[in-house]
Every structure is written in C-alpha cells, then in structure tokens.
Design a protein around this motif. Structure first.
Motif, PDB file in Angstrom:
ATOM      1  N   PHE A   1       0.793  -1.138  -0.157  1.00  0.00           N
ATOM      2  CA  PHE A   1      -0.068  -0.151  -0.053  1.00  0.00           C
ATOM      3  C   PHE A   1       0.951   1.151  -0.013  1.00  0.00           C
ATOM      4  N   GLY A   2       1.851   1.309   0.639  1.00  0.00           N
ATOM      5  CA  GLY A   2       2.899   2.508   0.588  1.00  0.00           C
ATOM      6  C   GLY A   2       3.305   2.744  -0.649  1.00  0.00           C
ATOM      7  N   LEU A   3       3.597   1.738  -1.249  1.00  0.00           N
ATOM      8  CA  LEU A   3       4.121   2.008  -2.785  1.00  0.00           C
ATOM      9  C   LEU A   3       3.037   2.472  -3.590  1.00  0.00           C
ATOM     10  N   VAL A   4       1.757   1.739  -3.523  1.00  0.00           N
ATOM     11  CA  VAL A   4       0.713   2.259  -4.271  1.00  0.00           C
ATOM     12  C   VAL A   4       0.149   3.767  -4.226  1.00  0.00           C
ATOM     13  N   PHE A   5       0.393   4.155  -2.783  1.00  0.00           N
ATOM     14  CA  PHE A   5      -0.106   5.489  -2.458  1.00  0.00           C
ATOM     15  C   PHE A   5       1.037   6.474  -2.921  1.00  0.00           C
ATOM     16  N   SER A   6       2.130   6.114  -3.110  1.00  0.00           N
ATOM     17  CA  SER A   6       3.211   7.140  -3.326  1.00  0.00           C
ATOM     18  C   SER A   6       3.128   7.196  -4.938  1.00  0.00           C
TER      19      SER A   6
ATOM     20  N   LEU B   1       0.531   6.956  -6.788  1.00  0.00           N
ATOM     21  CA  LEU B   1      -0.611   7.716  -7.093  1.00  0.00           C
ATOM     22  C   LEU B   1      -0.348   9.227  -7.031  1.00  0.00           C
ATOM     23  N   VAL B   2       0.667   9.490  -6.239  1.00  0.00           N
ATOM     24  CA  VAL B   2       1.013  11.162  -6.339  1.00  0.00           C
ATOM     25  C   VAL B   2       2.240  11.117  -7.172  1.00  0.00           C
ATOM     26  N   GLY B   3       2.616  10.237  -7.945  1.00  0.00           N
ATOM     27  CA  GLY B   3       3.660  10.494  -8.847  1.00  0.00           C
ATOM     28  C   GLY B   3       5.121  10.397  -8.299  1.00  0.00           C
ATOM     29  N   THR B   4       5.298   9.615  -7.300  1.00  0.00           N
ATOM     30  CA  THR B   4       6.676   9.400  -6.683  1.00  0.00           C
ATOM     31  C   THR B   4       6.717   7.695  -6.354  1.00  0.00           C
ATOM     32  N   ASP B   5       7.948   7.469  -5.956  1.00  0.00           N
ATOM     33  CA  ASP B   5       8.223   5.914  -5.687  1.00  0.00           C
ATOM     34  C   ASP B   5       9.012   6.116  -4.362  1.00  0.00           C
ATOM     35  N   VAL B   6       8.236   5.936  -3.392  1.00  0.00           N
ATOM     36  CA  VAL B   6       8.837   5.883  -1.829  1.00  0.00           C
ATOM     37  C   VAL B   6       9.769   5.196  -1.654  1.00  0.00           C
ATOM     38  N   ARG B   7      10.293   3.956  -2.553  1.00  0.00           N
ATOM     39  CA  ARG B   7      11.439   3.422  -2.447  1.00  0.00           C
ATOM     40  C   ARG B   7      12.771   4.176  -2.884  1.00  0.00           C
ATOM     41  N   GLN B   8      12.579   5.323  -3.501  1.00  0.00           N
ATOM     42  CA  GLN B   8      13.569   6.008  -3.936  1.00  0.00           C
ATOM     43  C   GLN B   8      13.899   7.137  -3.070  1.00  0.00           C
ATOM     44  N   ALA B   9      13.193   7.425  -1.698  1.00  0.00           N
ATOM     45  CA  ALA B   9      13.654   8.484  -0.949  1.00  0.00           C
ATOM     46  C   ALA B   9      13.314   8.132   0.549  1.00  0.00           C
TER      47      ALA B   9
ATOM     48  N   ASN C   1      11.988   2.582   2.420  1.00  0.00           N
ATOM     49  CA  ASN C   1      11.118   1.775   2.852  1.00  0.00           C
ATOM     50  C   ASN C   1       9.784   1.730   2.639  1.00  0.00           C
ATOM     51  N   ILE C   2       8.854   0.795   2.260  1.00  0.00           N
ATOM     52  CA  ILE C   2       7.472   1.054   1.819  1.00  0.00           C
ATOM     53  C   ILE C   2       6.575   1.321   3.021  1.00  0.00           C
ATOM     54  N   GLY C   3       7.077   1.077   3.999  1.00  0.00           N
ATOM     55  CA  GLY C   3       6.150   1.004   5.395  1.00  0.00           C
ATOM     56  C   GLY C   3       5.534   2.728   5.836  1.00  0.00           C
TER      57      GLY C   3
ATOM     58  N   LEU D   1      -0.696   3.352   7.470  1.00  0.00           N
ATOM     59  CA  LEU D   1      -0.637   2.615   8.627  1.00  0.00           C
ATOM     60  C   LEU D   1      -1.916   1.865   8.576  1.00  0.00           C
ATOM     61  N   VAL D   2      -3.042   2.404   8.258  1.00  0.00           N
ATOM     62  CA  VAL D   2      -4.373   1.725   8.686  1.00  0.00           C
ATOM     63  C   VAL D   2      -4.348   0.800   7.540  1.00  0.00           C
ATOM     64  N   CYS D   3      -4.077   0.849   6.384  1.00  0.00           N
ATOM     65  CA  CYS D   3      -4.102  -0.330   5.313  1.00  0.00           C
ATOM     66  C   CYS D   3      -3.221  -1.343   5.524  1.00  0.00           C
ATOM     67  N   ASP D   4      -2.039  -1.331   6.296  1.00  0.00           N
ATOM     68  CA  ASP D   4      -0.976  -2.240   6.419  1.00  0.00           C
ATOM     69  C   ASP D   4      -1.590  -3.110   7.611  1.00  0.00           C
TER      70      ASP D   4
END
Length: 197
Positions: free
Chosen positions: A17-22, A24-32, A36-38, A55-58
């Motif tokens: 979910f963390g990656l999916v949400f990132s 959706l806003v045009g970024t990749d949380v794995r690159q910042a 981590n995708i948490g 947090l809620v979805c995880d």
C-alpha cells in the motif's frame, strides 16, 4: 482446503500500500528517505496523511485475513492454528512481497493488525509502551522493537493460549530480524530521530 487460507493471508499481506499510494501522487517511496514502503517512511516522504493511510491499510492486512478465516472456519481442533498461520503469513507477505521481488517492509503495522485481532487489551498496553519509547528516545524503531518484544508478555498476562503467545513471539522475532539495520544504527548512534531538528 483450509490450509489455503495462510496463502490468502500472504497474498493480502504482500499488497504494498505504501508504494501504491506513493505512485498515485507521482513518486516512488522506495527512492526516498529510508527507501522503505512502510508507514513511517511514507509519512516522512509524503506527509502524515498518506503515512496514516498507509498505517491503517497495512494494519488491516494483518487483521482482516484472520477475521475472515475465523468467520469462515467452523470450530475444530485446527481452527486456531489456521487463523494464527494466516496472520503470520500476512506479516511475512508484507516483509517479503512476491509482487516486489520479496523486498518489502518491516512488518510493524501488519503485525499490529495481527496483535489487534489477538487481544485488544494487550495491544493497548503495547501502544502505550510504543508511544512512551518513541517520546523518550525520538526513535520510531526503538518503540517498534520494544513493543514487539513485549507483546507476548501482555498476551500471557491477559490469559491468551500458548499457541497465540508463540505466534506473537515469532512475529516479534521476524520484526527484530527485519530491523537489523536499525538496531545497528541505534548502537552506533546513527539512527534517524523522528523529532524535527
């Protein structure tokens, strides 16, 4: 057939979910941030709203599969074991998601969902421990490690079954293993504090 439920738990737990949400806003949380995708890294990189949503979805990834399996399975000698295995599989899915080449999060939020299903009183105590540790140290990882280590104790105090306590201890061990880099940084005094400089 009932032994397919843990596989279902894994597949649900593996949804990033963390990656999916990132994305959706045009970024990749794995690159910042910590990459981590948490929820913690999502909150740092994308803001508290998306962090809380992650947090809620995880957390639901751990809770809902167990709730579903418990609702579907009739009372039997294997029912508790199947439900517990489903929760463990969900945490493993989050940590090692097949969708991302088995590179996932650290399992804290999904573990929280599992613990929430196991015992609300025990998880409330653990949340107090978590909040206190983070407030005192400034490190989310310290709170996560302490809370996950103590959850079997709280489950024992509230009268949970040995199987439940064992499952919680195993998940806690997985969380500690996944935090090995954080533990090393804490020892060296290099861990990033949650407190803003």
């Amino acid at each position: 057939m009932e032994y397919l439920f843990p596989l279902l738990g894994y597949c649900i737990g593996a949804i990033p979910f963390g990656l999916v949400f990132s994305k959706l806003v045009g970024t990749d949380v794995r690159q910042a941030g910590s990459r981590n995708i948490g929820a913690t890294n999502v909150s740092r990189v994308l803001g508290k709203k998306l962090g809380f949503l992650t947090l809620v979805c995880d957390c639901l990834k751990g809770f809902l599969p167990m709730y579903l399996v418990a609702s579907l399975l009739p009372e039997s000698g294997s029912r508790e074991g199947i439900v517990l295995l489903t929760g463990i599989a969900a945490v493993i899915g989050h940590m090692f998601p097949v969708y991302l080449g088995f590179k996932g999060g650290k399992g804290v939020a999904t573990g929280l969902g599992v613990f929430l299903y196991l015992s609300l009183p025990a998880i409330l105590i653990s949340l107090v421990v978590f909040a206190g540790a983070v407030a005192l140290t400034g490190f989310v990882s310290a709170g996560s490690l302490l809370a996950s280590a103590l959850i079997p104790v709280w489950l024992w105090l509230v009268g949970s079954s040995p199987a439940t306590i064992g499952a919680a201890a195993f998940i806690g061990l997985l969380i500690w293993l996944k935090h090995h880099e954080n533990i090393s940084r804490l020892i060296r005094g290099e861990e990033k504090s949650w407190r803003k400089k």
